[in-house]
Write a protein that holds these residues in place. Structure first.
Motif, PDB file in Angstrom:
ATOM      1  N   ASP A  78       0.828  -1.210   0.000  1.00  4.60           N
ATOM      2  CA  ASP A  78       0.000   0.000   0.000  1.00  4.60           C
ATOM      3  C   ASP A  78       0.864   1.263   0.000  1.00  4.60           C
ATOM      4  N   ASP A  79       1.985   1.213   0.705  1.00  8.52           N
ATOM      5  CA  ASP A  79       2.810   2.406   0.859  1.00  8.52           C
ATOM      6  C   ASP A  79       3.880   2.565  -0.222  1.00  8.52           C
ATOM      7  N   HIS A  80       4.367   1.453  -0.757  1.00  8.65           N
ATOM      8  CA  HIS A  80       5.526   1.523  -1.650  1.00  8.65           C
ATOM      9  C   HIS A  80       5.249   0.988  -3.060  1.00  8.65           C
ATOM     10  N   GLY A  81       4.021   0.611  -3.342  1.00 13.72           N
ATOM     11  CA  GLY A  81       3.675   0.201  -4.698  1.00 13.72           C
ATOM     12  C   GLY A  81       3.260  -1.256  -4.775  1.00 13.72           C
ATOM     13  N   ARG A  82       2.012  -1.478  -5.151  1.00 13.28           N
ATOM     14  CA  ARG A  82       1.497  -2.844  -5.203  1.00 13.28           C
ATOM     15  C   ARG A  82       2.130  -3.635  -6.347  1.00 13.28           C
ATOM     16  N   LYS A  83       2.271  -3.002  -7.501  1.00 13.68           N
ATOM     17  CA  LYS A  83       2.904  -3.686  -8.629  1.00 13.68           C
ATOM     18  C   LYS A  83       4.334  -4.071  -8.285  1.00 13.68           C
ATOM     19  N   ARG A  84       5.061  -3.186  -7.629  1.00 17.04           N
ATOM     20  CA  ARG A  84       6.458  -3.464  -7.268  1.00 17.04           C
ATOM     21  C   ARG A  84       6.541  -4.685  -6.361  1.00 17.04           C
ATOM     22  N   VAL A  85       5.723  -4.720  -5.318  1.00 15.65           N
ATOM     23  CA  VAL A  85       5.761  -5.849  -4.386  1.00 15.65           C
ATOM     24  C   VAL A  85       5.281  -7.123  -5.069  1.00 15.65           C
ATOM     25  N   PHE A  86       4.299  -7.003  -5.963  1.00 15.44           N
ATOM     26  CA  PHE A  86       3.809  -8.160  -6.708  1.00 15.44           C
ATOM     27  C   PHE A  86       4.942  -8.763  -7.538  1.00 15.44           C
ATOM     28  N   LEU A  87       5.697  -7.927  -8.246  1.00 15.50           N
ATOM     29  CA  LEU A  87       6.790  -8.413  -9.083  1.00 15.50           C
ATOM     30  C   LEU A  87       7.882  -9.071  -8.241  1.00 15.50           C
ATOM     31  N   ILE A  88       8.173  -8.484  -7.095  1.00 18.23           N
ATOM     32  CA  ILE A  88       9.152  -9.105  -6.194  1.00 18.23           C
ATOM     33  C   ILE A  88       8.650 -10.476  -5.748  1.00 18.23           C
ATOM     34  N   GLY A  89       7.355 -10.553  -5.396  1.00 16.28           N
ATOM     35  CA  GLY A  89       6.780 -11.831  -4.972  1.00 16.28           C
ATOM     36  C   GLY A  89       6.876 -12.888  -6.056  1.00 16.28           C
ATOM     37  N   ALA A  90       6.583 -12.514  -7.313  1.00 19.07           N
ATOM     38  CA  ALA A  90       6.667 -13.474  -8.413  1.00 19.07           C
ATOM     39  C   ALA A  90       8.101 -13.964  -8.602  1.00 19.07           C
ATOM     40  N   GLY A  91       9.066 -13.041  -8.512  1.00 23.10           N
ATOM     41  CA  GLY A  91      10.466 -13.440  -8.657  1.00 23.10           C
ATOM     42  C   GLY A  91      10.925 -14.364  -7.548  1.00 23.10           C
ATOM     43  N   VAL A  92      10.557 -14.042  -6.302  1.00 20.44           N
ATOM     44  CA  VAL A  92      10.962 -14.876  -5.170  1.00 20.44           C
ATOM     45  C   VAL A  92      10.275 -16.234  -5.237  1.00 20.44           C
ATOM     46  N   LEU A  93       9.023 -16.283  -5.692  1.00 19.84           N
ATOM     47  CA  LEU A  93       8.337 -17.568  -5.826  1.00 19.84           C
ATOM     48  C   LEU A  93       9.033 -18.438  -6.864  1.00 19.84           C
ATOM     49  N   ALA A  94       9.472 -17.843  -7.966  1.00 19.44           N
ATOM     50  CA  ALA A  94      10.196 -18.616  -8.983  1.00 19.44           C
ATOM     51  C   ALA A  94      11.485 -19.194  -8.407  1.00 19.44           C
ATOM     52  N   ALA A  95      12.254 -18.345  -7.705  1.00 21.83           N
ATOM     53  CA  ALA A  95      13.529 -18.807  -7.156  1.00 21.83           C
ATOM     54  C   ALA A  95      13.334 -19.882  -6.095  1.00 21.83           C
ATOM     55  N   SER A  96      12.371 -19.679  -5.193  1.00 21.75           N
ATOM     56  CA  SER A  96      12.141 -20.653  -4.124  1.00 21.75           C
ATOM     57  C   SER A  96      11.574 -21.958  -4.669  1.00 21.75           C
ATOM     58  N   SER A  97      10.831 -21.895  -5.772  1.00 21.05           N
ATOM     59  CA  SER A  97      10.330 -23.124  -6.397  1.00 21.05           C
ATOM     60  C   SER A  97      11.477 -23.953  -6.963  1.00 21.05           C
ATOM     61  N   VAL A  98      12.478 -23.274  -7.510  1.00 22.38           N
ATOM     62  CA  VAL A  98      13.667 -23.987  -7.991  1.00 22.38           C
ATOM     63  C   VAL A  98      14.391 -24.658  -6.832  1.00 22.38           C
ATOM     64  N   VAL A  99      14.482 -23.956  -5.691  1.00 21.81           N
ATOM     65  CA  VAL A  99      15.109 -24.551  -4.504  1.00 21.81           C
ATOM     66  C   VAL A  99      14.382 -25.834  -4.107  1.00 21.81           C
ATOM     67  N   CYS A 100      13.057 -25.801  -4.097  1.00 23.76           N
ATOM     68  CA  CYS A 100      12.278 -27.000  -3.763  1.00 23.76           C
ATOM     69  C   CYS A 100      12.503 -28.111  -4.788  1.00 23.76           C
ATOM     70  N   ALA A 101      12.621 -27.742  -6.050  1.00 27.53           N
ATOM     71  CA  ALA A 101      12.775 -28.734  -7.116  1.00 27.53           C
ATOM     72  C   ALA A 101      14.100 -29.478  -7.020  1.00 27.53           C
ATOM     73  N   VAL A 102      15.142 -28.798  -6.541  1.00 27.45           N
ATOM     74  CA  VAL A 102      16.467 -29.429  -6.500  1.00 27.45           C
ATOM     75  C   VAL A 102      16.878 -29.819  -5.087  1.00 27.45           C
ATOM     76  N   ALA A 103      15.975 -29.655  -4.104  1.00 29.44           N
ATOM     77  CA  ALA A 103      16.321 -29.893  -2.694  1.00 29.44           C
ATOM     78  C   ALA A 103      16.882 -31.302  -2.490  1.00 29.44           C
ATOM     79  N   PRO A 104      18.065 -31.409  -1.854  1.00 28.58           N
ATOM     80  CA  PRO A 104      18.640 -32.737  -1.619  1.00 28.58           C
ATOM     81  C   PRO A 104      18.101 -33.424  -0.367  1.00 28.58           C
ATOM     82  N   ASP A 105      17.497 -32.644   0.521  1.00 27.20           N
ATOM     83  CA  ASP A 105      16.998 -33.214   1.766  1.00 27.20           C
ATOM     84  C   ASP A 105      15.798 -32.404   2.259  1.00 27.20           C
ATOM     85  N   ALA A 106      15.197 -32.889   3.337  1.00 28.62           N
ATOM     86  CA  ALA A 106      13.979 -32.258   3.848  1.00 28.62           C
ATOM     87  C   ALA A 106      14.233 -30.856   4.366  1.00 28.62           C
ATOM     88  N   GLY A 107      15.392 -30.605   4.967  1.00 32.59           N
ATOM     89  CA  GLY A 107      15.679 -29.287   5.510  1.00 32.59           C
ATOM     90  C   GLY A 107      15.685 -28.201   4.452  1.00 32.59           C
TER      91      GLY A 107
END
Length: 461
Positions: A78-107
């Motif tokens: 609300d204070d710093h831009g909804r589109k900006r935070v949305f784009l950051i969220g999409a980028g972080v979701l992509a990166a974290s999904s890759v981490v899950c895809a290649v995860a060697p262990d449960a941790g």
């Protein structure tokens, strides 16, 4: 500085259609990813060599990131831009999904899922804020928030089916590669959106952000870990940390001139209704439905795909009902409709009583259908209340507060349902008896929520 768009300018803007389509797609992806592990938990646990306690975290870790970040990212957007935070969220979701895809262990996988939860929080909170910025109050916004709410049900329906289908084609990791690609495409689609933010942005509330995230995160972690033993020292320490942090957050917000969360909003019946309704939905609906596919597999002997398809009766009708909610007369108050939705959810849960090892899946269909209609109606009304119960320009914060209550409630609901369902044993008959008790308890909570919805609606401002 961009502010909330007027409906006329929004209608003429090239991104007007995208202002609904992109947030709706983001909500669909977030909920599909939230429910994806339900159908492939056994395969995921084997692939990551996860034990019984680790499996709890495989399923529930995303809730930790979601609940801890929702209100914070909504306020920031609300204070710093909804589109900006949305784009950051999409980028972080992509990166974290890759981490899950290649995860060697449960941790590593659990860490990736927690970050996925925080990224999904950015998409959910900002998405509905973008919708509110593009549609004026009235029928058009009611339609738009109904579409957004419908994606909750559709995502819950498609997530387990998609993950099970992809697991059959190429293994359980394939879902996370798919989620990463979808997140990139989502971010690219969001580039056409106009930026929007509150007309009078506030300063960054770092003490409030820190204490809120720590408090909610500790609370959800305690609830999740507590399913392996509620009296363990680490669990009790987390509950104590949550109490201290949330108390500090309340004290900080009460003294700030421009708080991240204005505590005075809780004196507004509509805002209180939004929070209570979301909390009850998490407790009484998401909690038991999150467990039902597993119970159908263990008690009725259905395959994971078949169990997901049966559960899709509930979530599919939730999607349809939320879409059709816009056709209801505008003179009907959102609180009354929310109460009706919770009452229908309770009726559906009561109709499912009688689960037994020698029963058939079609015995659950009438209850799933009624509960699905109720859930869709409730989701549509909660989405409307989330943006209409807060001051103009604070829609993302309202959405964040609403969904924080929903996912904290869901975490508690899953823990309670799991404890009740397995309380008598893990045999098919024992699980069936426990699930029937859990359905009855959930129905009682939903009915209490329906009564509260009517009571809160009548409280004078």
């Amino acid at each position: 500085m961009t502010t909330l768009a007027t409906p006329r300018s929004a209608h003429r803007a090239p991104g007007f259609t995208a202002a609904l389509a992109v947030p709706a797609a983001a909500t669909l992806l977030a909920l599909m990813n939230y429910t994806a592990p339900m159908a492939v938990l056994a395969d995921t646990a084997r692939g990551l060599h996860a034990g019984a306690t680790a499996q709890i975290w495989l399923m529930s870790s995303i809730s930790l990131g979601l609940a801890a970040a929702l209100l914070a990212v909504g306020s920031l957007a609300d204070d710093h831009g909804r589109k900006r935070v949305f784009l950051i969220g999409a980028g972080v979701l992509a990166a974290s999904s890759v981490v899950c895809a290649v995860a060697p262990d449960a941790g590593v996988f659990v860490a990736g899922r927690i970050v996925q939860g925080a990224a999904s929080a950015a998409l959910l909170a900002t998405g509905l804020g973008i919708v509110a910025a593009s549609f004026e109050p009235g029928p058009r916004r009611a339609h738009a928030t109904g579409v957004w709410g419908a994606m909750l049900g559709l995502g819950i329906a498609l997530g387990p089916i998609a993950s099970a289908g992809l697991a059959g084609a190429g293994g359980w990791r394939l879902w996370y590669w798919t989620a990463a690609l979808a997140s990139v495409l989502l971010g690219a689609s969001a580039l056409v959106l106009p930026e929007s933010r509150a007309a009078k942005p506030r300063g960054l509330d770092l003490p409030g952000l820190a204490t809120l995230c720590l408090g909610v995160g500790a609370l959800v972690a305690a609830i999740t870990w507590g399913r392996a033993g509620w009296t363990r020292p680490a669990v009790l320490a987390l509950f104590a940390a949550a109490a201290v942090s949330l108390s500090a957050f309340t004290a900080i917000e009460a003294r700030r001139r421009e708080p991240m969360l204005d505590l005075g909003l809780f004196r507004r019946p509509a805002f209180l209704l939004s929070i209570v309704g979301a909390l009850v939905t998490g407790l009484a609906v998401i909690g038991v439905m999150s467990y039902l596919a597993t119970i159908m597999a263990l008690v009725l002997g259905l395959s994971t795909v078949a169990a997901a398809l049966v559960l899709a009766i509930w979530s599919g009708l939730s999607f349809a009902a939320a879409l059709q909610a816009r056709r209801l007369p505008s003179r009907l108050p959102a609180g009354r409709l929310l109460g009706a939705g919770l009452a229908l959810s309770a009726a559906g849960e009561l109709a499912m009583l009688g689960l037994a090892p020698d029963g058939h899946w079609w015995r659950l269909v009438p209850g799933l259908a009624v509960a699905g209609i109720g859930s869709g109606l409730a989701n549509a009304m909660l989405a409307r209340l989330a943006v209409e119960s807060v001051p103009a320009g604070r829609a993302s914060m309202g959405t964040g507060a609403n969904n924080t209550a929903r996912y904290v409630g869901a975490s508690v609901g899953v823990a309670i349902v799991g404890a009740i369902a397995t309380g008598s044993g893990t045999g098919a008959s024992d699980l069936a008896h426990g699930t029937n008790v859990a359905l009855l308890v959930s129905a009682v909570v939903a009915l209490a929520g329906a009564a509260l919805a009517v009571t809160i609606r009548r409280v004078p401002r």
